[in-house]
Design an enzyme around this catalytic site. Structure first.
Site, PDB file in Angstrom:
ATOM      1  N   ARG A   1      -0.175  -3.481  -4.938  1.00 26.16           N
ATOM      2  CA  ARG A   1       0.710  -2.614  -3.716  1.00 26.16           C
ATOM      3  C   ARG A   1       1.283  -3.324  -2.691  1.00 26.16           C
ATOM      4  O   ARG A   1       2.609  -3.099  -2.015  1.00 26.16           O
ATOM      5  CB  ARG A   1      -0.088  -1.620  -3.246  1.00 26.16           C
TER       6      ARG A   1
ATOM      7  N   LYS B   1     -12.144  11.217 -10.069  1.00 26.98           N
ATOM      8  CA  LYS B   1     -12.846  11.990  -8.206  1.00 26.98           C
ATOM      9  C   LYS B   1     -12.147  13.742  -9.158  1.00 26.98           C
ATOM     10  O   LYS B   1     -11.250  14.362  -9.280  1.00 26.98           O
ATOM     11  CB  LYS B   1     -11.083  11.842  -7.520  1.00 26.98           C
TER      12      LYS B   1
ATOM     13  N   GLY C   1      -3.958   4.685  -8.149  1.00 25.54           N
ATOM     14  CA  GLY C   1      -4.643   2.902  -7.992  1.00 25.54           C
ATOM     15  C   GLY C   1      -5.266   2.254  -8.257  1.00 25.54           C
ATOM     16  O   GLY C   1      -4.963   1.948  -8.876  1.00 25.54           O
TER      17      GLY C   1
ATOM     18  N   GLY D   1      -3.025  10.516  -5.799  1.00 25.55           N
ATOM     19  CA  GLY D   1      -2.951  11.855  -4.981  1.00 25.55           C
ATOM     20  C   GLY D   1      -1.665  12.183  -4.668  1.00 25.55           C
ATOM     21  O   GLY D   1      -1.575  13.563  -4.735  1.00 25.55           O
TER      22      GLY D   1
HETATM   23  P1  ADP Z   1      -6.688   6.346  -9.864  1.00 23.74           P
HETATM   24  O1  ADP Z   1      -7.610   5.913  -8.765  1.00 23.74           O
HETATM   25  O2  ADP Z   1      -6.327   6.073 -10.871  1.00 23.74           O
HETATM   26  O3  ADP Z   1      -6.313   7.960  -9.462  1.00 23.74           O
HETATM   27  P2  ADP Z   1      -9.987   7.769 -10.071  1.00 23.74           P
HETATM   28  O4  ADP Z   1     -10.088   6.702  -8.407  1.00 23.74           O
HETATM   29  O5  ADP Z   1      -9.967   9.145 -10.115  1.00 23.74           O
HETATM   30  O6  ADP Z   1      -8.465   7.294 -10.392  1.00 23.74           O
HETATM   31  O7  ADP Z   1     -10.999   6.886 -10.839  1.00 23.74           O
HETATM   32  C1  ADP Z   1     -11.392   5.580 -11.822  1.00 23.74           C
HETATM   33  C2  ADP Z   1     -12.388   5.414 -11.518  1.00 23.74           C
HETATM   34  O8  ADP Z   1     -13.013   6.427 -12.583  1.00 23.74           O
HETATM   35  C3  ADP Z   1     -12.787   3.712 -12.358  1.00 23.74           C
HETATM   36  O9  ADP Z   1     -13.111   3.155 -11.385  1.00 23.74           O
HETATM   37  C4  ADP Z   1     -13.430   4.310 -13.657  1.00 23.74           C
HETATM   38  O10 ADP Z   1     -14.734   3.648 -13.465  1.00 23.74           O
HETATM   39  C5  ADP Z   1     -14.068   6.130 -13.379  1.00 23.74           C
HETATM   40  N1  ADP Z   1     -14.373   6.614 -14.188  1.00 23.74           N
HETATM   41  C6  ADP Z   1     -14.131   6.775 -15.607  1.00 23.74           C
HETATM   42  N2  ADP Z   1     -14.361   7.483 -16.933  1.00 23.74           N
HETATM   43  C7  ADP Z   1     -16.009   7.740 -16.136  1.00 23.74           C
HETATM   44  C8  ADP Z   1     -16.762   7.972 -16.381  1.00 23.74           C
HETATM   45  N3  ADP Z   1     -16.604   9.051 -17.848  1.00 23.74           N
HETATM   46  N4  ADP Z   1     -17.644   8.160 -16.482  1.00 23.74           N
HETATM   47  C9  ADP Z   1     -17.723   7.869 -14.873  1.00 23.74           C
HETATM   48  N5  ADP Z   1     -16.622   6.928 -14.011  1.00 23.74           N
HETATM   49  C10 ADP Z   1     -15.253   6.629 -15.239  1.00 23.74           C
HETATM   50 MG    MG Z   2      -9.100   5.996  -7.399  1.00 26.09          MG
END
Ligand code: ADP
Ligand code: MG
Length: 404
Positions: A37, A202, A360, A384
């Site tokens: 970033r 999330k 992120g 988001g």
């Molecule tokens: P982004 O930031 O790309 O939008 P999120 O913040 O929603 O993504 O999610 C990222 C997190 O999701 C990572 O830290 C990863 O460890 C977690 N994650 C992915 N699959 C699982 C799972 N099956 N159980 C728990 N956590 C998970």
């Molecule tokens: Mg995230």
């Protein structure tokens, strides 16, 4: 595009320009673990430096509670920014106090200052319009013009994103401009088949997105934490995996809606089940309908999509003309649960049409797994924000910049 861009501000030589960047990078023990970033913010900052502006950078980092908290200081970011710009960056130890005022008044043309974390001030994220406004007025007193370039926060009605843009002559920086140029290609007549891949943790946030995306896409691939709410909605037991019980009806509704629209929702057929949430846990690949039939029983938890699913997702991605991916497929931070995310990232690099990675953690994941930014059509700095944009929502931080 109706967005006001940098040119609309006229000559900026000698002017104090406040720039809202998204420098919310992951920091562990004072060390930045992914500076994506910061790098993404450079084009706009360099444009302003070259124009002879006095550049005042503002950003948040993490989620401090409206008061100073050393864990979330932007000091390491100031140092990194200075290295990347190849010039000194003055760091102010507060956001709108004496230190900030002195840092700004000490700037010569083409100098850069970074002010301390916006979220050390309760006004930044306040739901109270007047509290937010009065913080924005203090920020506005530090500049003659405002450039909004933090795409990751444009979906937030926050002082430095929304109110400040109304108090000074304002425009979008090139990062936001470029993000919108790409994301518009996903909302205005995308090349089909159009596939969206969703994962991450999330879950309740992202489940809501699905309803809006379904009418727009051809295929939806579901991995990451949210897969278990879908599997549970189909009547399968999911052990100790992430599960949003109160969303089961919503998810059943999505499955019905998808069937009615002729949209394919592809759910995992296998998953990597672990004995515990740990890198050295015992693991076994289980069929998605038999997660509790492993030696770990109901205490087993699914932490990645399985190899059969990864292959199926890769095939769907590679045969698409447009792909948007948000959310890791598993807990990629631990090596045993990274292969699903790696397989999806790899498939995106081979996709023939436009491939976009948003989020992120998703962006950090592709870099951590050794992929280069240039292997993808676009890596969005906003998770988001990019999702809300794809849903067709009006984003407050873009509307104040003239976006319609
Ligand atoms: P982004 O930031 O790309 O939008 P999120 O913040 O929603 O993504 O999610 C990222 C997190 O999701 C990572 O830290 C990863 O460890 C977690 N994650 C992915 N699959 C699982 C799972 N099956 N159980 C728990 N956590 C998970
Ligand atoms: Mg995230």
């Amino acid at each position: 595009m109706t967005l006001r861009t940098l040119e609309s501000l006229g000559s900026l030589a000698g002017k104090r320009v406040v720039v809202r960047c998204d420098l919310n990078v992951p920091v562990t023990d004072g060390v930045i673990t992914d500076d994506g970033r910061v790098r993404a913010s450079l084009p706009t900052l360099n444009a302003l430096i070259n124009a002879g502006a006095r550049v005042v950078v503002i950003s948040h980092l993490g989620r401090p509670k409206g008061e100073p908290d050393e864990t979330y200081t932007l000091a390491p970011v100031a140092q990194r920014l200075s290295e990347l710009l190849g010039q000194a960056v003055t760091f102010a130890s507060d956001t709108v106090g004496l230190a900030a005022q002195e840092a700004v008044s000490g700037l010569a043309d083409s100098d850069v200052a970074l002010l301390e974390n916006l979220r050390f001030n309760p006004g930044e994220t306040s739901k109270d319009d007047s509290e937010r406004r009065s913080f924005a007025e203090k920020l506005a007193s530090l500049g003659d013009a405002f450039v909004s370039d933090g795409f990751g926060v444009v979906h937030r009605k926050q002082a430095s994103v929304y109110d400040l843009a109304q108090l000074l002559p304002s425009a979008a920086g090139t990062l936001i401009e470029n993000e919108l140029t790409v994301l518009e290609r996903l909302t205005d007549a995308p090349e089909r088949p159009y596939t969206v891949v969703l994962g991450g943790s999330k879950v309740s946030d992202k489940l809501g997105v699905i309803g809006h995306l379904l009418p727009r896409v051809n295929t939806l691939l579901i991995g990451g934490g949210m897969m278990f709410t879908f599997l549970a909605a189909q009547g399968h037991k999911v052990g100790s995996s992430l599960l949003e019980e109160d969303q089961l009806d919503t998810v059943r509704g999505y499955l019905d809606q998808a069937a009615a629209l002729g949209v394919e929702i592809v759910l995992p057929t296998d998953t990597v089940v672990a004995s515990a949430f740990a890198a050295d846990a015992d693991t076994v690949v289980a069929s998605a309908d038999a997660i509790e039939d492993t030696p770990f029983g109901s205490s087993g938890l699914g932490l990645d999509i399985g190899p059969e699913t990864a292959a199926a997702f890769a095939r769907a991605i590679e045969s698409s003309e447009t792909v948007f991916w948000n959310g890791p497929m598993g807990v990629f931070e631990m090596a045993p649960f990274a292969p699903g995310t790696r397989a999806v990232a790899d498939a995106l690099t081979r996709a023939k049409g436009l491939s976009v990675v948003g989020g992120g953690d998703s962006a950090a994941a592709v870099r951590a797994l050794g992929f280069g930014d240039d292997q993808f059509g676009h890596i969005s700095t906003g998770g988001g924000a990019s999702l809300e944009f794809l849903e067709g929502k009006r984003l407050p931080g873009l509307e104040v910049l003239g976006w319609q």
